[in-house]
Structure formats: structure tokens, C-alpha cells
Motif scaffolding. Structure first.
Motif: not given
Length: 111
Positions: A19-26, A67-72, A74-81
Motif C-alpha cells: 500500500r503506497l501512501t502519498c502525503r502533502a504538507p498542506f 490496484f485501487t486508488i483512494s484519497r483521504g 482532508d485531501k492531503n493524502m492519497m493511497f494506492l493499494q
């Protein structure tokens, strides 16, 4: 570029999951498209999956159903399962949110 941070990559056996996570600082603007690219050394960068502002998703044919893409919320996180991984999924995976990019995380699928 380089303002997003990816995590979750690593070495996994064929058939395994990551599971990949993408995190933004804002917090990102709600109208931004987001997604994941991958690149193998010496080859063109490939769009793996994307998610639009309304939540519509797209996948390249080779990962559909795995694969499944999703986002948090609060729109500062995104995932790729990523499930049922194959050796051909081996690449550096990059996330983007609007004009912002991450530095990439290595995914290696090997026995």
C-alpha cells in the motif's frame, strides 16, 4: 516538484500486496487531479491510476482489478493499494497532486 512524500514501497514476492501512501504538507485544492505514475529505468513514465475531483478513477489496463486508488478526506493524502503484484509491476512509483510531485518510491516484485 518534490513537495509530496511517498511511502510504502519495498520488496515483495509475486502475488503479494503493498500500500503506497502519498502525503502533502498542506491541504490540496479540491479541483486538483491526483494520481500515480511509475517508471522503469530506460523506459517512459507510465500513468498507473488517477482520481479526479469528483472521485472518478482511472487505471491502466495492466493493473485493473488489482490496484485501487483512494484519497483521504482532508485531501492531503492519497493511497494506492496494490494486490496480486507481478514482476512487471517493478518500478519507481511517483505520486502527483495537481502540479506537485513526489520523489518516488521503489517497488520491487521478486521471489
Amino acid at each position: 516538484q518534490g513537495q509530496l512524500v511517498e511511502s510504502g514501497g519495498g520488496l515483495v514476492q509475486p502475488g503479494g500486496s503493498l500500500r503506497l501512501t502519498c502525503r502533502a504538507p498542506f491541504r490540496m485544492r479540491s479541483e486538483y487531479n491526483m494520481g500515480w505514475y511509475r517508471q522503469v529505468l530506460g523506459k517512459q513514465r507510465e500513468l498507473v491510476s488517477s482520481i479526479g475531483p469528483s472521485g472518478d478513477t482511472n487505471y491502466t489496463d495492466s493493473v485493473k482489478g488489482r490496484f485501487t486508488i483512494s484519497r483521504g478526506n482532508d485531501k492531503n493524502m492519497m493511497f494506492l493499494q496494490m494486490n496480486s503484484l507481478k514482476s512487471e509491476d517493478t518500478a519507481v512509483y511517483y505520486c502527483y497532486m495537481g502540479p506537485y510531485w513526489g520523489q518516488g518510491t521503489q517497488v520491487t516484485v521478486s521471489s
